[in-house]
Design an enzyme around this catalytic site. Structure first.
Site, mmCIF file in Angstrom:
data_model
loop_
_atom_site.group_PDB
_atom_site.id
_atom_site.type_symbol
_atom_site.label_atom_id
_atom_site.label_comp_id
_atom_site.label_asym_id
_atom_site.label_seq_id
_atom_site.Cartn_x
_atom_site.Cartn_y
_atom_site.Cartn_z
ATOM 1 N N ASN A 82 23.695 0.371 10.183
ATOM 2 C CA ASN A 82 23.311 1.333 9.158
ATOM 3 C C ASN A 82 23.479 2.824 9.346
ATOM 4 O OD1 ASN A 82 23.423 -0.818 7.427
ATOM 5 N ND2 ASN A 82 21.184 -0.597 6.805
ATOM 6 N N THR A 142 10.834 -11.251 14.168
ATOM 7 C CA THR A 142 12.011 -10.604 14.728
ATOM 8 C C THR A 142 12.617 -11.430 15.845
ATOM 9 O OG1 THR A 142 12.593 -8.517 15.907
ATOM 10 C CG2 THR A 142 10.294 -9.300 16.181
ATOM 11 N N GLU A 158 15.249 -0.259 28.146
ATOM 12 C CA GLU A 158 15.959 -1.432 27.610
ATOM 13 C C GLU A 158 16.937 -1.778 28.476
ATOM 14 O OE1 GLU A 158 17.159 -1.140 23.692
ATOM 15 O OE2 GLU A 158 18.615 0.534 24.080
ATOM 16 N N TYR A 160 6.034 -2.533 18.551
ATOM 17 C CA TYR A 160 6.297 -3.024 17.300
ATOM 18 C C TYR A 160 6.627 -4.604 17.589
ATOM 19 C CZ TYR A 160 9.216 -5.128 14.039
ATOM 20 O OH TYR A 160 9.932 -6.155 13.307
ATOM 21 N N HIS A 161 7.606 -4.968 18.341
ATOM 22 C CA HIS A 161 7.803 -6.108 18.676
ATOM 23 C C HIS A 161 6.958 -6.992 19.247
ATOM 24 C CE1 HIS A 161 11.974 -4.171 18.677
ATOM 25 N NE2 HIS A 161 12.186 -5.536 18.077
ATOM 26 N N SER A 203 8.959 -3.190 22.590
ATOM 27 C CA SER A 203 8.370 -2.330 22.128
ATOM 28 C C SER A 203 6.918 -2.544 21.457
ATOM 29 C CB SER A 203 8.976 -1.672 21.007
ATOM 30 O OG SER A 203 8.866 -2.565 19.748
ATOM 31 N N LYS A 241 4.535 -8.560 16.810
ATOM 32 C CA LYS A 241 5.338 -9.895 16.398
ATOM 33 C C LYS A 241 5.121 -11.237 16.989
ATOM 34 C CE LYS A 241 7.233 -7.998 12.581
ATOM 35 N NZ LYS A 241 7.037 -8.346 11.149
ATOM 36 N N ASP A 264 -3.933 -2.523 0.376
ATOM 37 C CA ASP A 264 -3.913 -2.404 1.881
ATOM 38 C C ASP A 264 -4.127 -3.630 2.550
ATOM 39 O OD1 ASP A 264 -3.832 -2.006 4.693
ATOM 40 O OD2 ASP A 264 -3.935 0.140 4.270
ATOM 41 N N ASN A 323 0.818 -1.272 0.057
ATOM 42 C CA ASN A 323 0.069 -0.006 0.131
ATOM 43 C C ASN A 323 0.918 1.299 -0.070
ATOM 44 O OD1 ASN A 323 1.033 0.037 2.711
ATOM 45 N ND2 ASN A 323 -1.083 0.186 3.715
HETATM 46 P P1 NAD Z 1 9.760 -1.674 5.510
HETATM 47 O O1 NAD Z 1 8.953 -0.597 6.256
HETATM 48 O O2 NAD Z 1 10.760 -0.887 4.549
HETATM 49 O O3 NAD Z 1 8.884 -2.268 4.547
HETATM 50 C C1 NAD Z 1 7.598 -2.909 4.838
HETATM 51 C C2 NAD Z 1 6.634 -2.748 3.375
HETATM 52 O O4 NAD Z 1 5.165 -3.108 3.800
HETATM 53 C C3 NAD Z 1 6.663 -1.294 2.904
HETATM 54 O O5 NAD Z 1 6.922 -1.170 1.740
HETATM 55 C C4 NAD Z 1 5.184 -0.976 3.360
HETATM 56 O O6 NAD Z 1 4.598 0.007 2.261
HETATM 57 C C5 NAD Z 1 4.533 -2.405 3.387
HETATM 58 N N1 NAD Z 1 3.387 -2.255 4.253
HETATM 59 C C6 NAD Z 1 3.269 -1.946 5.289
HETATM 60 N N2 NAD Z 1 1.899 -1.980 5.802
HETATM 61 C C7 NAD Z 1 1.228 -2.515 4.846
HETATM 62 C C8 NAD Z 1 -0.220 -2.880 4.556
HETATM 63 N N3 NAD Z 1 -1.152 -2.821 5.364
HETATM 64 N N4 NAD Z 1 -0.295 -3.205 3.404
HETATM 65 C C9 NAD Z 1 0.404 -3.396 2.357
HETATM 66 N N5 NAD Z 1 1.759 -3.116 2.749
HETATM 67 C C10 NAD Z 1 2.031 -2.754 3.728
HETATM 68 O O7 NAD Z 1 10.371 -2.749 6.468
HETATM 69 P P2 NAD Z 1 11.577 -3.692 6.180
HETATM 70 O O8 NAD Z 1 12.832 -3.185 6.753
HETATM 71 O O9 NAD Z 1 11.524 -4.171 4.718
HETATM 72 O O10 NAD Z 1 11.154 -5.020 6.927
HETATM 73 C C11 NAD Z 1 10.276 -6.025 6.387
HETATM 74 C C12 NAD Z 1 9.620 -6.832 7.519
HETATM 75 O O11 NAD Z 1 10.932 -7.575 7.889
HETATM 76 C C13 NAD Z 1 8.889 -6.230 8.461
HETATM 77 O O12 NAD Z 1 7.982 -7.391 8.656
HETATM 78 C C14 NAD Z 1 9.839 -6.388 9.788
HETATM 79 O O13 NAD Z 1 9.115 -6.480 10.942
HETATM 80 C C15 NAD Z 1 10.974 -7.485 9.398
HETATM 81 N N6 NAD Z 1 12.230 -7.279 9.740
HETATM 82 C C16 NAD Z 1 12.805 -6.041 9.312
HETATM 83 C C17 NAD Z 1 14.078 -5.814 10.011
HETATM 84 C C18 NAD Z 1 15.138 -4.729 9.630
HETATM 85 O O14 NAD Z 1 16.227 -4.605 10.030
HETATM 86 N N7 NAD Z 1 14.523 -3.990 8.693
HETATM 87 C C19 NAD Z 1 14.826 -6.983 10.979
HETATM 88 C C20 NAD Z 1 14.089 -8.018 11.211
HETATM 89 C C21 NAD Z 1 12.760 -8.022 10.707
HETATM 90 N N1 USQ Z 2 20.540 2.160 19.212
HETATM 91 C C1 USQ Z 2 21.602 2.797 19.313
HETATM 92 N N2 USQ Z 2 21.632 4.028 18.529
HETATM 93 C C2 USQ Z 2 21.050 4.215 17.441
HETATM 94 C C3 USQ Z 2 20.126 3.333 17.389
HETATM 95 C C4 USQ Z 2 19.788 2.338 18.154
HETATM 96 O O1 USQ Z 2 22.582 2.722 20.558
HETATM 97 O O2 USQ Z 2 21.361 5.431 16.880
HETATM 98 C C5 USQ Z 2 20.363 0.944 20.084
HETATM 99 C C6 USQ Z 2 18.954 0.980 20.408
HETATM 100 O O3 USQ Z 2 18.839 1.433 21.744
HETATM 101 C C7 USQ Z 2 18.849 -0.679 20.585
HETATM 102 C C8 USQ Z 2 19.637 -1.371 19.600
HETATM 103 O O4 USQ Z 2 20.690 -0.365 19.106
HETATM 104 O O5 USQ Z 2 19.337 -1.164 21.806
HETATM 105 C C9 USQ Z 2 18.829 -1.901 18.297
HETATM 106 O O6 USQ Z 2 18.207 -0.772 17.685
HETATM 107 P P1 USQ Z 2 17.801 -0.771 16.246
HETATM 108 O O7 USQ Z 2 16.920 0.381 15.854
HETATM 109 O O8 USQ Z 2 18.848 -1.121 15.392
HETATM 110 O O9 USQ Z 2 16.744 -2.205 16.118
HETATM 111 P P2 USQ Z 2 15.554 -2.311 16.704
HETATM 112 O O10 USQ Z 2 14.661 -1.322 17.296
HETATM 113 O O11 USQ Z 2 15.554 -3.798 17.693
HETATM 114 O O12 USQ Z 2 14.535 -2.744 15.378
HETATM 115 C C10 USQ Z 2 15.240 -3.343 14.215
HETATM 116 C C11 USQ Z 2 14.153 -3.183 13.167
HETATM 117 C C12 USQ Z 2 13.088 -4.225 13.491
HETATM 118 C C13 USQ Z 2 13.487 -5.593 13.942
HETATM 119 C C14 USQ Z 2 14.658 -5.717 14.812
HETATM 120 C C15 USQ Z 2 15.143 -7.020 14.807
HETATM 121 O O13 USQ Z 2 13.862 -1.996 12.907
HETATM 122 O O14 USQ Z 2 12.133 -4.128 12.116
HETATM 123 O O15 USQ Z 2 12.455 -6.389 13.933
HETATM 124 O O16 USQ Z 2 15.748 -4.689 14.299
HETATM 125 S S1 USQ Z 2 15.660 -7.185 16.494
HETATM 126 O O17 USQ Z 2 16.519 -6.293 17.412
HETATM 127 O O18 USQ Z 2 16.864 -8.483 16.380
HETATM 128 O O19 USQ Z 2 14.510 -7.543 17.577
#
Ligand code: NAD
Ligand code: USQ
Length: 406
Positions: free
Chosen positions: A248, A145, A332, A189-190, A187, A193, A74, A32
Site C-alpha cells: 500500500n 500473523t 531482518e 509486535y510479532h 518485532s 502474536k 478498552d 477503544n
Molecule cells: P488497526 O490498527 O487498523 O485496527 C485495530 C483496531 O483495534 C483499532 O480500531 C484499535 O482502535 C482497536 N484496538 C486496539 N487495541 C484495543 C484495545 N485495547 N481495546 C479495544 N480496541 C482496541 O489494525 P488492522 O490493520 O485492522 O489489523 C487488525 C488485526 O489484524 C490486528 O490484530 C493485526 O495484528 C492483524 N493483521 C493485520 C494485517 C495488516 O496488514 N493490516 C496483517 C496481518 C494481521
Molecule cells: N518494507 C520496505 N519498505 C517499506 C515498508 C516495508 O521495504 O516502505 C519492508 C520491510 O522491511 C519488511 C516488509 O517490507 O521486510 C514488510 O513490511 P510491512 O510493514 O509491510 O509488514 P510488517 O511489518 O510485517 O507488518 C504487516 C502488518 C502486521 C501484520 C504483518 C503480516 O502491519 O500487522 O501482522 O504485516 S506478516 O508480514 O506476514 O507478518
C-alpha cells in the site's frame, strides 16, 4: 449470528463489520479508538478521510437499513466492562482484531514496546478469561500473523500452524507428534502474536474454548464491495512510516511521485492478501468453527507471496516512479524465500484476488484522489530495531536522504 467485533473501527475490522452485516449477521463493535489516538500521537492521518465511528454506522444504516452497534471499551484495560458486555449480550462468535498491529510502532521506544505487550497480551487474555468465567461458548476468531513463523524456509512449505515432528524416546523408538510451529518473531509486535498463540493453546486445552487463529499475511488494497457503496463508508488507508504496509505504501508513493522506499536490497519475501479476501476468509472461518475441546484451529490467511524489490519494480514500471534503495531500519534477513500452505481456505472455497487483476491501478487512483492529504515528511520509516541501527541511519524526517536514489 450475533458477532462481537473487537477492534471493528480499524483497517481490517471496519470492512469486516460491513461484510458480516450485509451477510445478515448482528454486528457489535467493541473498540477503544486507540488507533485514532495513535494517529494523533504520530501527527499523521489516514490518506482517506474517515468519519467518526458513530457517523460511519449511521451511514451504513441509511444505506442498508441494517444496524451496526458501537461500544467504547478498552479490551485490555476495562476487564469488568468487557465481561459485563459479554454477559449481557452473549454473542455466538467474537472476532478479535483489537491489538496494536504495527511492527515499526512497537519498536519505536521502550514505552512503545511496553504499550504493545501490555495492550495485546492483556486484550487477548481478558477475552479468554471472560469466556471461561461466563461459561460462554462463543467461537473466538483471532487475527494473528504470518510473522509468528518468521519468514525463512528450510526448503519446506510453512504448514498451517502445526509441525509434525519425530521425537526419539529413551528406549530408542521414534514417536511422532504435532507441535505448534516454533515461533520466530521479528518485532515486539510479532512477538505478542506468538504469546497469543500460547494463551490460545492453554485455554483450548484447559477450558475447551473454541478458537480459530488466522495467521494473516500483509493486507493490501483499501476498498471492499461494501466500502464502495458510499463515500463516508470509506476504509482507512495508512501511508506513514509506522503503520503503512509495504505494498500500500508503494502504491501511495507512486500516486504522489515519491521514490519507492525499498529497505535494503528488497530481498524480503512476504505473504500478501487483498482486503476483500481478508474479510471473506473471516466469514469462512466463522462458518467453520472447531468442535468444543479440540485444539486451536489455525489457517494461513494469505493468497500469494512476493519479494519487496519485485513489487517495487512492478509499480515503478507501471507508474514511472523511481526506486530508492534505503538503509533498512529493521533487523531482518536481507533475502529470504517463503513458501506457505493455504490449502484450508482454498478447500473452503476462497477464490483469491491477485495482484494481476487491475486493482493496483485502482488503488493508485484512490491515492491520487486524496494525495492532497499526504504529509510527505511522514513517509520515511524511521523506527529502528536497535540502537546500533538507529545510529547508522540518519534521522531525516524530510526525506533528504532519498536524494541518493539509485
Ligand atoms: P488497526 O490498527 O487498523 O485496527 C485495530 C483496531 O483495534 C483499532 O480500531 C484499535 O482502535 C482497536 N484496538 C486496539 N487495541 C484495543 C484495545 N485495547 N481495546 C479495544 N480496541 C482496541 O489494525 P488492522 O490493520 O485492522 O489489523 C487488525 C488485526 O489484524 C490486528 O490484530 C493485526 O495484528 C492483524 N493483521 C493485520 C494485517 C495488516 O496488514 N493490516 C496483517 C496481518 C494481521
Ligand atoms: N518494507 C520496505 N519498505 C517499506 C515498508 C516495508 O521495504 O516502505 C519492508 C520491510 O522491511 C519488511 C516488509 O517490507 O521486510 C514488510 O513490511 P510491512 O510493514 O509491510 O509488514 P510488517 O511489518 O510485517 O507488518 C504487516 C502488518 C502486521 C501484520 C504483518 C503480516 O502491519 O500487522 O501482522 O504485516 S506478516 O508480514 O506476514 O507478518
Amino acid at each position: 449470528m450475533k458477532i462481537a467485533v473487537l477492534g471493528g473501527d480499524g483497517f481490517v475490522g471496519w470492512p469486516t463489520c460491513l461484510h458480516l452485516s450485509e451477510a445478515g449477521h448482528d454486528v457489535h463493535i467493541l473498540d477503544n479508538l486507540s488507533r485514532r489516538w495513535i494517529d494523533t500521537e504520530l501527527g499523521v492521518q489516514s490518506l482517506t478521510p474517515m468519519d467518526s465511528i458513530q457517523e460511519r454506522t449511521r451511514i451504513w444504516h441509511n444505506e442498508t437499513g441494517r444496524r451496526i452497534h458501537f461500544n467504547l471499551i478498552d479490551i485490555a484495560k476495562d476487564y469488568e466492562l468487557l465481561k459485563g458486555w459479554l454477559a449481557k449480550n452473549r454473542p455466538d462468535a467474537i472476532v478479535h482484531f483489537a491489538e496494536q498491529r504495527a511492527a515499526p510502532y512497537s519498536m519505536k521506544s521502550d514505552r512503545h514496546k511496553n504499550y504493545t505487550v501490555n495492550n495485546n497480551v492483556n486484550a487477548t487474555h481478558n477475552v479468554l478469561n471472560a469466556l471461561v468465567e461466563l461459561e460462554l461458548d462463543a467461537h473466538l476468531v483471532h487475527l494473528g500473523t504470518m510473522g509468528v513463523y518468521g519468514y525463512s524456509t528450510v526448503g519446506a512449505a510453512i504448514p498451517e500452524g502445526y509441525l509434525p515432528v519425530g521425537i526419539e524416546t529413551m528406549d530408542g523408538r521414534t514417536v511422532s507428534q504435532e507441535i505448534l510451529y516454533p515461533g520466530n518473531p521479528g518485532s515486539i509486535y510479532h512477538m505478542t502474536k506468538v504469546l497469543d498463540q500460547q494463551l490460545f493453546a492453554f485455554y483450548a486445552k484447559n477450558d475447551g474454548l473454541r478458537i480459530t487463529d488466522l495467521h494473516q499475511g500483509i493486507v493490501w488494497g483499501t476498498h471492499t464491495q461494501q466500502t464502495r457503496r458510499h463515500e463516508q463508508l470509506i476504509n482507512r488507508f495508512d501511508y506513514d512510516g509506522d503503520y503503512g504496509t509495504v505494498l500500500n505504501r508503494f502504491l501511495i508513493q507512486a500516486a504522489i511521485g515519491y521514490p519507492l522506499t525499498v529497505h535494503g536490497v528488497g530481498g524480503q519475501t512476504r505473504a500478501f492478501i487483498h482486503i476483500q479476501d481478508s474479510v471473506r476468509c473471516i466469514e469462512i472461518a466463522l462458518n467453520n468453527p472447531p468442535a468444543k475441546n479440540s485444539r486451536v484451529e489455525i489457517f494461513n490467511q494469505m493468497t500469494e507471496t512476493h519479494r519487496v524489490r519485485d513489487l517495487a519494480e512492478m509499480i515503478s514500471k507501471m507508474s514511472g516512479t523511481e526506486i530508492a534503495w534505503l538503509p533498512n531500519p529493521r533487523k531482518e534477513a536481507p533475502e529470504n524465500d517463503l513458501v506457505v500452505k493455504n490449502d484450508k481456505f482454498m478447500g473452503l472455497g476462497l477464490k483469491p484476488t491477485t495482484l494481476g487483476e487491475g486493482l493496483l491501478a485502482e488503488i493508485v487512483d484512490v491515492a491520487k484522489k486524496y494525495a492532497y492529504r499526504v504529509d510527505r515528511t511522514r513517509v520515511p520509516a524511521v523506527s529502528a530495531w536497535t540502537k546500533d541501527i538507529a545510529a547508522k541511519i540518519e534521522h531525516d524526517p524530510e526525506g533528504k536522504r532519498l536524494k541518493s536514489v539509485s
